[in-house]
Motif scaffolding. Structure first.
Motif, PDB file in Angstrom:
ATOM      1  N   VAL A  24       0.841  -1.190   0.000  1.00 24.79           N
ATOM      2  CA  VAL A  24       0.000   0.000   0.000  1.00 24.79           C
ATOM      3  C   VAL A  24       0.879   1.245   0.000  1.00 24.79           C
ATOM      4  N   LEU A  53     -10.113   2.350   1.753  1.00 27.38           N
ATOM      5  CA  LEU A  53      -9.147   1.280   1.511  1.00 27.38           C
ATOM      6  C   LEU A  53      -9.382   0.111   2.458  1.00 27.38           C
ATOM      7  N   LEU A  57      -9.370  -4.386   1.979  1.00 22.34           N
ATOM      8  CA  LEU A  57      -8.254  -5.194   2.474  1.00 22.34           C
ATOM      9  C   LEU A  57      -8.773  -6.488   3.101  1.00 22.34           C
ATOM     10  N   THR A  74      -2.786   5.226   7.279  1.00 17.74           N
ATOM     11  CA  THR A  74      -3.469   4.681   6.107  1.00 17.74           C
ATOM     12  C   THR A  74      -4.042   3.304   6.395  1.00 17.74           C
ATOM     13  N   LEU A  75      -3.386   2.537   7.270  1.00 14.56           N
ATOM     14  CA  LEU A  75      -3.861   1.191   7.589  1.00 14.56           C
ATOM     15  C   LEU A  75      -4.728   1.128   8.837  1.00 14.56           C
ATOM     16  N   VAL A 143      -0.117  -7.181   4.584  1.00 16.37           N
ATOM     17  CA  VAL A 143      -0.323  -5.856   3.996  1.00 16.37           C
ATOM     18  C   VAL A 143       0.728  -4.916   4.557  1.00 16.37           C
ATOM     19  N   ALA A 145       2.232  -1.017   4.357  1.00 19.79           N
ATOM     20  CA  ALA A 145       2.051   0.372   3.922  1.00 19.79           C
ATOM     21  C   ALA A 145       3.395   1.079   3.957  1.00 19.79           C
ATOM     22  N   PRO A 174      -4.098   6.917  -2.207  1.00 25.34           N
ATOM     23  CA  PRO A 174      -3.262   5.749  -1.931  1.00 25.34           C
ATOM     24  C   PRO A 174      -3.243   4.820  -3.142  1.00 25.34           C
ATOM     25  N   ASP A 175      -2.448   3.779  -3.046  1.00 28.94           N
ATOM     26  CA  ASP A 175      -2.438   2.750  -4.085  1.00 28.94           C
ATOM     27  C   ASP A 175      -2.338   1.394  -3.409  1.00 28.94           C
ATOM     28  N   LEU A 176      -2.863   0.387  -4.084  1.00 27.82           N
ATOM     29  CA  LEU A 176      -2.880  -0.975  -3.554  1.00 27.82           C
ATOM     30  C   LEU A 176      -2.351  -1.907  -4.633  1.00 27.82           C
TER      31      LEU A 176
END
Length: 198
Positions: A24, A53, A57, A74-75, A143, A145, A174-176
């Protein structure tokens, strides 16, 4: 927030071929010249993006972020987050003003700048951390980040990106990304048929 540590693991893609690894890139930070970039927190827009996001996930994932607030935050909507300094962004002496995008793209494609962390060191620390956390994830998705340059440098050393500069420039906030450890490939997640990233 829980801290991770290094136990001397050496990274090998084949050692963790069965790991479901998602990378992420952090959401949009509240940025400005009065606060150093490593201390930026998410903006209100970024916090909304982080909540969105979290909905895509895996619910049972092991969540790990760099020590930088924008990555951890972000997480956080997805659950408890470990932190690991080895996922921090590239250490650098960079002025706030000027064409930072051109500098950063040049860096990931091989240009050296005084006061910037060597790419080899970034790739090595990132790889050690991926190995450390992949071993601890066991059957759970992992995951991580992190940040655009650090992710790009590690992926360039790991899956042989065709064009690291283009990859970095295409990253979103963000990007995944899904990293296929067995095939040594990376693709954008979030759709039924994610496009390959150059």
């Amino acid at each position: 927030m829980r801290e991770g540590s290094d136990d001397g693991d050496v990274f090998s893609m084949s050692d963790h071929a069965g790991v479901n690894l998602l990378l992420v890139r952090h959401a949009m930070p509240a940025f400005g010249p009065d606060v150093p970039a490593p201390e930026w927190e998410l903006s209100s827009e970024g916090r909304c993006e982080a909540r969105a996001l979290a909905r895509v996930l895996p619910p049972d994932a092991l969540l790990v972020a760099s020590r930088e607030p924008k990555a951890r935050q972000t997480l956080e909507p997805a659950g408890s987050v470990y932190t690991d300094a080895r996922f921090d962004e590239v250490a650098r002496d960079e002025p706030y003003e000027g064409d930072f995008r051109a500098r950063r793209r040049a860096y990931v494609t091989g240009t050296d700048y005084p006061g910037w962390e060597p790419r080899e060191r970034v790739a090595a620390r990132f790889a050690e951390a991926v190995s450390f956390w992949a071993a601890r994830a066991e059957e759970r998705p992992l995951v991580i980040a992190s940040h655009g340059m650090a992710m790009t440098v590690w992926l360039a050393a790991t899956v042989a990106l065709a064009d690291p500069g283009a990859f970095w420039a295409d990253l979103r906030l963000p990007d995944l990304l899904t990293v296929d450890m067995a095939a040594e490939q990376v693709s954008r997640s979030g759709s039924a048929d994610p496009p390959p990233i150059p």
